[in-house]
Enzyme design. Sequence first.
Site, PDB file in Angstrom:
ATOM      1  N   GLU A  45      50.552 -29.855  83.096  1.00 47.94           N
ATOM      2  CA  GLU A  45      50.750 -29.717  84.557  1.00 47.94           C
ATOM      3  C   GLU A  45      52.190 -30.082  84.884  1.00 47.94           C
ATOM      4  O   GLU A  45      52.464 -31.127  85.468  1.00 47.94           O
ATOM      5  CB  GLU A  45      49.777 -30.616  85.328  1.00 47.94           C
ATOM      6  CG  GLU A  45      49.776 -30.337  86.843  1.00 47.94           C
ATOM      7  CD  GLU A  45      49.243 -31.501  87.663  1.00 47.94           C
ATOM      8  OE1 GLU A  45      48.068 -31.871  87.491  1.00 47.94           O
ATOM      9  OE2 GLU A  45      50.013 -32.054  88.483  1.00 47.94           O
ATOM     10  N   HIS A 211      45.719 -27.121  91.807  1.00 43.78           N
ATOM     11  CA  HIS A 211      46.614 -28.271  91.932  1.00 43.78           C
ATOM     12  C   HIS A 211      46.574 -28.754  93.388  1.00 43.78           C
ATOM     13  O   HIS A 211      46.365 -27.958  94.304  1.00 43.78           O
ATOM     14  CB  HIS A 211      48.034 -27.826  91.540  1.00 43.78           C
ATOM     15  CG  HIS A 211      49.035 -28.921  91.538  1.00 43.78           C
ATOM     16  ND1 HIS A 211      49.647 -29.373  92.690  1.00 43.78           N
ATOM     17  CD2 HIS A 211      49.534 -29.660  90.515  1.00 43.78           C
ATOM     18  CE1 HIS A 211      50.473 -30.358  92.365  1.00 43.78           C
ATOM     19  NE2 HIS A 211      50.430 -30.555  91.062  1.00 43.78           N
ATOM     20  N   ASP A 334      52.831 -34.422  84.655  1.00 46.40           N
ATOM     21  CA  ASP A 334      53.178 -34.198  86.063  1.00 46.40           C
ATOM     22  C   ASP A 334      54.688 -34.334  86.261  1.00 46.40           C
ATOM     23  O   ASP A 334      55.156 -34.824  87.288  1.00 46.40           O
ATOM     24  CB  ASP A 334      52.417 -35.124  87.018  1.00 46.40           C
ATOM     25  CG  ASP A 334      52.172 -34.470  88.385  1.00 46.40           C
ATOM     26  OD1 ASP A 334      52.668 -33.351  88.605  1.00 46.40           O
ATOM     27  OD2 ASP A 334      51.489 -35.088  89.219  1.00 46.40           O
TER      28      ASP A 334
HETATM   29 MN    MN Z   1      51.477 -31.983  89.748  1.00 48.17          MN
END
Ligand code: MN
Length: 373
Positions: A45, A211, A334
């Site tokens: 991600e 997301h 992230d």
């Molecule tokens: Mn993210």
Amino acid sequence: MGGDRRTFLKLALAAGSLAEGTRVAEAGEAPVAPAKVAWRRIATEEAFATPAQMEAMGALGRSTWNNPDLALWRSFTGSRGERMRLRRALLDITDERLADMDANGVDMHVLSLTSPGVQMFDAETAVRIAAEANDFLAGIIERHPGRFAGLAAFAPQDPAAAVREMERAVRELKLNGFILNSHTNNEYLDNPKYFPILEAAEALDRPIYIHPRCPSDLLVEGCREYGMTSGMWGFYAETSLHATRMLLSGVFDRFPRLKIVLGHMGEGLPYWLWRIGNIYDAFHPPGSATRLRTPPVEAFRRNFVITTSGVNDPDVLTYVIAKLGVENVMWAIDYPYERTAPAVRFMDSAPIPDADRRRIYQANAERVFHIGG
Ligand code: MN
């Protein structure tokens, strides 16, 4: 301090994550520089932005629209200090990002256009910016074999165009799945107007990564104070609302092979799963006319995969593995909102067998996103 450092080194060595003689970083955020391991670290991600997205979001940001996503966007794309770092890191792929990956032993980023993607634009602008972003991704992947995979953006504002772009992204651009940043104009994927998008994802055998973005108008009022519209709370409330609406609406009866990916350890849903099942069974007991063929808990286990993005908590990891099975958990950083080193240190030292570490770092991502082979 020295004691802490020795303790950390001992733990790290016990976890097999650091070779003898590897220099241990003092600061929590310094690179890990881990030893070679028997798996690829695939981060699933990882955000980027395109100049066209930046420009179009900037234009919306100068309008009078009082929207939490626009406020958030302004807060991380400014021109000073940490804001400047984020802006630069989102626009960069091959400079600081690759260096950060190399310094921390990260083999691959699965890239996705950063939240809220193209979902705040008018349909025509959204279609254009999504296609440009997907072309850009395909070029990056081709020029750096093995280092990047990509999730295709699409414009839910125009479902027919979205389906065409999804087909192009998989068949021509060879992208690995799709990114959706939760609601579009306060609507969710349980709305039948979006069924062609779900049908396309299922037919193409590629997952939709849902997301977070800031809460829709249905949810936002209770989140406006105390900085709750984004990562503090609103993101999980919004995204778990989205997923729960899908689970209860029957879209997984209609699209039984559809795969949905949720970040942030499942946005809280694994914790509530037992209770959701219990309440569902009370209102829709086995044999009742209103019971879905695939009730919500069964659909979550069959149709959802989660990632660890932004949650470096070994207790939660142990729990979600027990609840969902290790084959349904993937690793994520992230980046650039979260730092790489703590995410690597977390997964390298998590209290799980190396066979499971390999699944979470590599094998599950390769399966879900059709990476390699
Ligand atoms: Mn993210």
